[in-house]
Design an enzyme around this catalytic site. Structure first.
Site, mmCIF file in Angstrom:
data_model
loop_
_atom_site.group_PDB
_atom_site.id
_atom_site.type_symbol
_atom_site.label_atom_id
_atom_site.label_comp_id
_atom_site.label_asym_id
_atom_site.label_seq_id
_atom_site.Cartn_x
_atom_site.Cartn_y
_atom_site.Cartn_z
ATOM 1 N N GLU A 4 0.824 -1.203 0.000
ATOM 2 C CA GLU A 4 0.000 0.000 0.000
ATOM 3 C C GLU A 4 0.864 1.262 0.000
ATOM 4 O O GLU A 4 0.496 2.287 -0.587
ATOM 5 C CB GLU A 4 -0.920 0.014 1.231
ATOM 6 C CG GLU A 4 -1.973 -1.071 1.232
ATOM 7 C CD GLU A 4 -2.730 -1.154 2.543
ATOM 8 O OE1 GLU A 4 -3.908 -1.561 2.509
ATOM 9 O OE2 GLU A 4 -2.158 -0.815 3.597
ATOM 10 N N ASP B 30 -11.773 -4.289 -3.281
ATOM 11 C CA ASP B 30 -12.731 -5.372 -3.525
ATOM 12 C C ASP B 30 -14.142 -4.907 -3.188
ATOM 13 O O ASP B 30 -14.333 -4.017 -2.374
ATOM 14 C CB ASP B 30 -12.372 -6.608 -2.689
ATOM 15 C CG ASP B 30 -12.299 -6.294 -1.198
ATOM 16 O OD1 ASP B 30 -13.287 -6.529 -0.492
ATOM 17 O OD2 ASP B 30 -11.247 -5.804 -0.742
#
Length: 237
Positions: A13, A200
């Site tokens: 990330e 997601d």
């Protein structure tokens, strides 16, 4: 000039942000000899920046996701690095029913827990610990993005009990760190902004774990771009 701490869970990330700030990933410092968290320090746009990443679990050799590492990172940012503005940047699941899209970046106006169920008078609200973050809307406008509610729990999946609480709070996003960080910064009354990029669709067709890894690179790159914009805008608030 502010002391800005960016709290992140995973190396993947943080990678786009480190690249944009021209930070060598090998230049990380340990925050403590006994703890896995690592920190990168730099200056950007006249601010002192500390990027704290949860690191790797020494027992299981995976990234330290979840609320416990996030709390340690946040307390360290405040007490050791004198942070006076905290950004929790990371990825999250999103709910299609509320308009979430893969790779889309949001700010967070409300944080809440969905897995701390304590049905005792007084403790029920403590368990969910709903916090409001008024600066989210201002930064969302400046960044040209949307804002929403995020629900936090320490499991990647979602039990029926979790789902009921998430739905009752009309959450747009679901993650594993935000509400825990909010609890810490609430104690210290430190301005905190949550910036989350969707990996997601929780209520979609595909398994969360498959979508997460398939979209992690895209979501992290989009997150990195907005993080740089955000740091450049902080003095406007």
């Amino acid at each position: 000039m502010k002391n800005i701490a960016v709290i992140m869970a995973m190396d993947s990330e943080a990678k786009p942000l480190l690249e944009k700030l021209k930070i060598n990933p090998d230049q990380a410092e340990k925050i403590d000899d006994h703890l896995p968290m690592k920190v990168y320090k730099t200056q950007y746009h006249q601010h002192n920046i500390s990027i704290i990443i949860s690191g790797e679990c020494k027992r299981n050799k995976v990234q330290n996701v979840g609320t416990a590492p996030a709390v340690i990172s946040t307390i360290t940012a405040i007490k050791d690095f004198n942070a006076d503005f905290i950004i929790n940047a990371g990825t999250a699941g999103g709910f299609k029913k509320r308009g979430a899209d893969i790779g889309k970046v949001y700010t967070v106006e409300t944080t809440v827990f969905h897995d701390r169920r304590i049905p005792i008078p007084g403790y029920q609200d403590y368990g969910t610990y709903k916090s409001q973050h008024d600066i989210a809307k201002k930064f969302a406008t400046l960044l040209g993005i949307e804002t929403g509610i995020i629900s936090t729990g320490d499991s990647l999946d979602m039990s029926p009990e979790d789902e009921k609480l998430i739905e009752s709070n009309l959450a747009l996003l679901k993650d594993m760190e935000a509400a825990a960080i909010a609890w810490v910064t609430d104690q210290y009354s430190i301005p905190t902004l949550f910036l989350k990029s969707v990996t997601d669709i929780v209520d979609g067709e595909h398994p969360t774990e498959e979508e997460f890894f398939a979209n992690l690179k895209l979501a992290s790159e989009n997150l990195g771009e907005k993080l740089i914009e955000l740091i450049e805008l902080i003095e406007k608030i």
